[in-house]
Scaffold this motif. Structure first.
Motif, short mmCIF file in Angstrom:
data_model
loop_
_atom_site.label_atom_id
_atom_site.label_comp_id
_atom_site.label_asym_id
_atom_site.label_seq_id
_atom_site.Cartn_x
_atom_site.Cartn_y
_atom_site.Cartn_z
N GLY A 1 100.98 28.02 20.96
CA GLY A 1 100.68 29.09 20.22
C GLY A 1 100.49 28.49 18.69
N GLU B 1 102.70 29.11 16.58
CA GLU B 1 104.08 29.01 16.15
C GLU B 1 104.98 28.42 17.32
N SER B 2 104.23 27.90 18.41
CA SER B 2 105.44 27.42 19.40
C SER B 2 104.44 26.65 20.48
N VAL C 1 104.94 25.69 24.52
CA VAL C 1 105.65 26.33 25.69
C VAL C 1 105.65 25.65 26.90
N ILE D 1 112.02 28.05 31.31
CA ILE D 1 111.00 27.74 30.01
C ILE D 1 111.44 26.95 28.99
N LYS E 1 110.88 26.53 25.13
CA LYS E 1 109.82 26.82 23.92
C LYS E 1 110.26 25.96 22.63
N PRO F 1 114.17 37.53 28.92
CA PRO F 1 114.43 36.54 29.78
C PRO F 1 116.01 35.94 29.42
N THR G 1 114.97 29.43 28.40
CA THR G 1 115.18 30.64 28.88
C THR G 1 114.66 30.60 30.64
N GLU G 2 115.37 31.69 31.07
CA GLU G 2 114.95 31.82 32.57
C GLU G 2 113.27 31.91 32.53
N TYR G 3 112.72 31.24 33.61
CA TYR G 3 111.30 31.64 33.54
C TYR G 3 110.99 33.12 34.28
N ILE G 4 110.26 33.81 33.61
CA ILE G 4 109.73 35.06 34.08
C ILE G 4 108.34 34.98 35.10
N GLU H 1 101.23 38.39 31.51
CA GLU H 1 101.22 39.27 30.40
C GLU H 1 100.58 40.68 30.56
N TYR I 1 100.64 41.11 24.33
CA TYR I 1 101.03 39.90 24.49
C TYR I 1 102.23 39.19 24.58
N ASN I 2 103.18 40.28 24.31
CA ASN I 2 104.62 39.55 24.12
C ASN I 2 105.28 40.60 25.24
N LEU J 1 105.83 40.35 29.48
CA LEU J 1 105.51 39.99 30.87
C LEU J 1 105.96 40.88 31.83
N ASP K 1 109.56 36.68 23.13
CA ASP K 1 109.07 36.13 21.73
C ASP K 1 109.82 37.08 20.37
P1 ADP Z 1 104.41 32.39 20.97
O1 ADP Z 1 103.74 33.63 21.19
O2 ADP Z 1 105.11 32.31 19.61
O3 ADP Z 1 103.77 31.12 21.07
P2 ADP Z 1 105.91 33.22 23.35
O4 ADP Z 1 107.44 33.29 23.49
O5 ADP Z 1 105.05 34.19 23.08
O6 ADP Z 1 105.61 32.29 21.83
O7 ADP Z 1 105.46 32.24 24.60
C1 ADP Z 1 104.18 31.99 24.66
C2 ADP Z 1 103.58 32.28 25.99
O8 ADP Z 1 104.46 31.22 26.99
C3 ADP Z 1 103.75 33.51 26.57
O9 ADP Z 1 102.70 34.56 26.17
C4 ADP Z 1 104.07 33.52 27.86
O10 ADP Z 1 102.63 33.35 28.63
C5 ADP Z 1 104.67 32.06 28.03
N1 ADP Z 1 106.06 32.35 28.13
C6 ADP Z 1 107.07 32.52 27.21
N2 ADP Z 1 108.10 32.72 27.50
C7 ADP Z 1 108.13 32.91 29.00
C8 ADP Z 1 108.86 33.10 30.15
N3 ADP Z 1 110.58 33.26 29.76
N4 ADP Z 1 108.57 33.22 31.45
C9 ADP Z 1 107.23 32.76 31.61
N5 ADP Z 1 106.42 32.73 30.59
C10 ADP Z 1 106.82 32.68 29.53
#
Ligand code: ADP
Ligand code: MN
Length: 294
Positions: A101, A103-104, A106, A118, A120, A173, A185-188, A192, A230-231, A233, A247
């Motif tokens: 992203g 800002e991140s 993952v 996950i 991040k 999560p 965090t736990e994997y969800i 999206e 987008y945020n 799941l 997020d």
């Molecule tokens: P950002 O949008 O700031 O980059 P996010 O926290 O939205 O950060 O994470 C980016 C992407 O990573 C999410 O859109 C999702 O696809 C995936 N993701 C993030 N956290 C999880 C999670 N706990 N389990 C599964 N997928 C995740």
């Protein structure tokens, strides 16, 4: 993966050198080599070899010129965080990069018990530390390495918010641990909301999303602030769609002057999405009152 491979090449000594640079970074644009040597109890030839290796692996950046100094790169900070997470038994292995992203970054990962997680890594202001000079007297208020401080703050904020949200039973999560800018965090196992096309029960999903926002507002006292399809799941558990909200680092407290406006925007975004895609008839004002516990 580059990050995991790089991590494996490091020995204890390298982590100690990186940690010293990290600690001194708020005081220097580039931490002078003399300072690094002074803080470490190891022969200066070992320090030099380690710095050479770290520089080649792009974990630090070297400055030559009137003095020789080093600063961490984002990858340098990443391996320090990984080291701490591994030492504390939160993480065992790093897997594929799932997304980049603004800002991140993952990644997927595994715990020592084999559960999928996950990781991040927050990235804040990747390029906001240019022309900075050395100052001593107000180092605490005006750190050079603002990107470092901001990224760490984002990690801490997101972890703490998730802890409280998870505790009150919001659909988020489960947070497992964090170090610096890295949150585990736990994997969800879901997709999206924006790619999830044929919802079985859109009304019920919308209700669940509002319930999470309400728990956040009423029980934790925060507003997400960046909510969209987008945020969220969507996971199917027991034949039911469960929308998890992810997020959270940019949340604001409900006393914040922008809280009201952000809450409204969060709710409006989601309401608009359900109206457009699923023709759900929604009264936004009613939803906002519900979320605020009125
Ligand atoms: P950002 O949008 O700031 O980059 P996010 O926290 O939205 O950060 O994470 C980016 C992407 O990573 C999410 O859109 C999702 O696809 C995936 N993701 C993030 N956290 C999880 C999670 N706990 N389990 C599964 N997928 C995740
Ligand atoms: Mn996101």
């Amino acid at each position: 993966v580059l990050l995991a491979l790089t991590y494996k090449k490091l020995v204890d000594r390298d982590f100690r050198v990186l940690a010293v640079i990290e600690r001194e970074m708020p005081r220097y644009e580039y931490v002078p080599i003399e300072v690094i040597e002074r803080r470490l109890r190891m022969p200066s030839s070992h320090v030099a070899m380690s710095l050479q290796k770290l520089n080649q692996l792009k974990l630090v950046r070297r400055r030559l010129g009137d003095y020789t100094g080093y600063r961490l790169t984002y990858m340098g900070l990443d391996v320090l965080a990984l080291h701490s997470l591994v030492e504390r038994g939160i993480l065992h292995a790093l897997g594929d990069k799932l997304g980049v992203g603004k800002e991140s970054d993952v990644y997927s990962g595994l715990t020592p018990g084999g559960e999928r997680v996950i990781v991040k890594f927050h990235r804040v202001g990747r390029t906001s530390f240019q022309k900075i000079v050395r100052v001593r007297h107000y180092a605490a208020e005006r750190p050079y390495s603002s990107w470092l401080q901001l990224a760490k703050l984002a990690g801490q904020r997101e972890f703490r918010a998730l802890e409280e949200l998870y505790r009150v039973g919001a659909l988020v999560p489960k947070p497992l641990g964090y170090s610096r800018h890295a949150v585990v965090t736990e994997y969800i196992e879901g997709v999206e909301l924006y790619v999830y096309k044929d919802a079985m029960e859109p009304e019920s999903m919308l209700r669940d999303i509002m319930e999470t926002l309400r728990k956040a507002y009423v029980e934790v006292g925060i507003v997400h602030g960046d909510l969209s399809e987008y945020n969220i799941l969507v996971v199917i558990e027991d034949d039911k769609e469960r929308p998890y909200i992810i997020d959270w680092p940019q949340y604001v407290e409900k006393e914040h002057p922008s809280a009201e406006q952000l809450l409204r925007r969060d709710v409006e975004y989601v309401a608009r999405f359900f109206r457009k895609r699923y023709r759900v008839d929604v009264d936004t004002e009613k939803l906002i009152r519900y979320v605020k516990g009125e």
